[in-house]
Design an enzyme around this catalytic site. Structure first.
Site, mmCIF file in Angstrom:
data_model
loop_
_atom_site.group_PDB
_atom_site.id
_atom_site.type_symbol
_atom_site.label_atom_id
_atom_site.label_comp_id
_atom_site.label_asym_id
_atom_site.label_seq_id
_atom_site.Cartn_x
_atom_site.Cartn_y
_atom_site.Cartn_z
ATOM 1 N N TYR A 49 0.791 -1.106 0.098
ATOM 2 C CA TYR A 49 -0.036 -0.018 -0.117
ATOM 3 C C TYR A 49 0.895 1.358 -0.087
ATOM 4 O O TYR A 49 1.989 1.099 0.324
ATOM 5 C CB TYR A 49 -1.078 0.097 1.166
ATOM 6 C CG TYR A 49 -0.282 0.227 2.437
ATOM 7 C CD1 TYR A 49 -0.058 1.837 2.967
ATOM 8 C CD2 TYR A 49 0.050 -0.722 3.482
ATOM 9 C CE1 TYR A 49 0.295 1.898 4.092
ATOM 10 C CE2 TYR A 49 0.652 -0.635 4.764
ATOM 11 C CZ TYR A 49 0.976 0.862 4.907
ATOM 12 O OH TYR A 49 1.601 0.929 6.184
ATOM 13 N N CYS A 50 0.256 2.335 -0.575
ATOM 14 C CA CYS A 50 0.832 3.658 -0.395
ATOM 15 C C CYS A 50 -0.087 4.698 -0.512
ATOM 16 O O CYS A 50 -1.330 4.581 -0.197
ATOM 17 C CB CYS A 50 1.905 3.823 -1.682
ATOM 18 S SG CYS A 50 1.100 3.453 -3.269
ATOM 19 N N THR A 51 0.158 5.783 -0.735
ATOM 20 C CA THR A 51 -0.737 7.034 -0.379
ATOM 21 C C THR A 51 -1.958 7.003 -1.416
ATOM 22 O O THR A 51 -2.924 6.756 -1.159
ATOM 23 C CB THR A 51 -0.311 8.354 -0.717
ATOM 24 O OG1 THR A 51 0.830 8.513 0.248
ATOM 25 C CG2 THR A 51 -1.141 9.695 -0.504
ATOM 26 N N ILE A 70 -4.133 4.478 0.534
ATOM 27 C CA ILE A 70 -4.767 4.906 1.673
ATOM 28 C C ILE A 70 -5.891 5.817 1.704
ATOM 29 O O ILE A 70 -6.908 5.795 2.330
ATOM 30 C CB ILE A 70 -3.644 5.722 2.601
ATOM 31 C CG1 ILE A 70 -2.482 4.685 2.840
ATOM 32 C CG2 ILE A 70 -4.134 5.796 3.871
ATOM 33 C CD1 ILE A 70 -0.907 5.477 3.256
#
Length: 319
Positions: free
Chosen positions: A178-180, A207
């Site tokens: 996961y990342c932004t 996110i």
């Protein structure tokens, strides 16, 4: 409807004459009165733009009408005012700097991790056969991350490939990256697959989308964003603060940039220390002759710095 919106998006899609596209796209954005930051590369687009709701709708509709960008998943935040001061559209070699430029090895348009919608990520993340992997930089995951997520000691995403060996112990697990907003995961998951990880997933929309569609459950702290908000709330289910003040150690979720432009460090600082330190990370920065005026936000318009020719030459050689 909110008066202003901020749009976060990316798209891996080949752009012919991307450098000219960047120049034309800047004019288009300015014609709509938008502000923000967009990276254009031969491989696609990566942007955050902000403006009034009507202009943002026109922008989204226009990009969706272009078959190259029809699949863009815009993450839309309602904001009190524009999240940037100026509009920048820049042509670069990648839309997120990874150093992974060989399309024969890493090409998100052809092979990447399986996309998980937020509800599916939520359902899978706590299973015994799963590892949740944060592919963001230190300053980002120090402010907020998923509970029990694996984090890597990286200053920039381009450091991620060098950390792959540290993850070898998880090759028999399902890897949920996961990342932004999802863009880093496209290349991170593709690289993991290339390196022999067989069961790799990524949080679709990152996110930000998870916060909107799954209530941000078990995301601890705030999410760092690349505009003048610096951070946003994600978790409306079981929020906690995990970051601490760089100066006094008290829990705080306020992220700022050091007021010394030659430092410009991203760090967390409580309100009290912010005013005591005048928005600086140290006494040395507080006394620096070029220190910017601190207004309580810790966000500054970028000040041009002298070109570091030695560093520039080193980067060029590495390329």
């Amino acid at each position: 409807m909110a008066k202003y919106n901020t749009l976060l998006y990316y798209c891996y899609s080949a752009i012919a004459d991307a450098e000219q596209f960047a120049a034309d796209h800047l004019k288009f954005c300015k014609s709509l009165g938008l502000v923000g930051r967009i990276i254009v590369a031969d491989e696609g687009l990566n942007g955050t733009v902000s403006g009034n709701s009507e202009s943002c709708k026109t922008y989204m509709d226009t990009l969706h009408a272009d078959e190259r960008f029809a699949a863009i998943d815009f993450k839309v935040d309602e904001v009190d005012g524009p999240s940037f001061i100026k509009m920048h559209v820049r042509y670069k070699s990648e839309i997120v700097h990874s150093g992974l430029r060989d399309p024969k090895i890493i090409n998100p348009q052809e092979k990447t991790g399986k996309h998980l919608e937020p509800k599916d990520f939520l359902a899978m993340k706590d299973r015994d056969d799963v590892v949740v992997l944060d592919v963001r930089s230190n300053y980002e995951h120090s402010l907020g991350k998923f509970k029990n997520a694996i984090t890597l000691d990286i200053e920039n995403f381009r450091d991620f490939p060098a950390k792959i060996n540290e993850l070898a112990q998880y090759k028999d697990k399902k890897i949920l990256t996961y990342c932004t907003g999802g863009i880093k995961c496209e290349k991170a998951s593709a690289l993991l697959l290339h390196e022999g990880f067989t069961d790799v997933y990524q949080l679709h929309g990152g996110i930000i989308k998870y916060g909107k569609e799954a209530g941000g459950q078990d995301f601890e702290g705030k999410c760092y964003v690349f505009d003048n908000r610096l951070s946003v709330d994600v978790n409306s289910v079981n929020p906690v603060v995990i970051s601490t003040c760089f100066n006094c150690g008290k829990h705080t979720d306020k992220m700022i940039n050091c007021a010394n432009p030659e430092c410009n460090e991203h760090f967390t600082q409580c309100e009290e220390c912010g005013w005591q330190m005048d928005g600086c990370c140290s006494d040395a920065c507080k006394q620096h002759p070029r220190k910017r005026e601190y207004d309580g936000t810790g966000y500054y318009v970028k000040v041009p710095q002298p070109v570091n020719t030695a560093k520039k030459a080193k980067i060029k050689l590495a390329e």
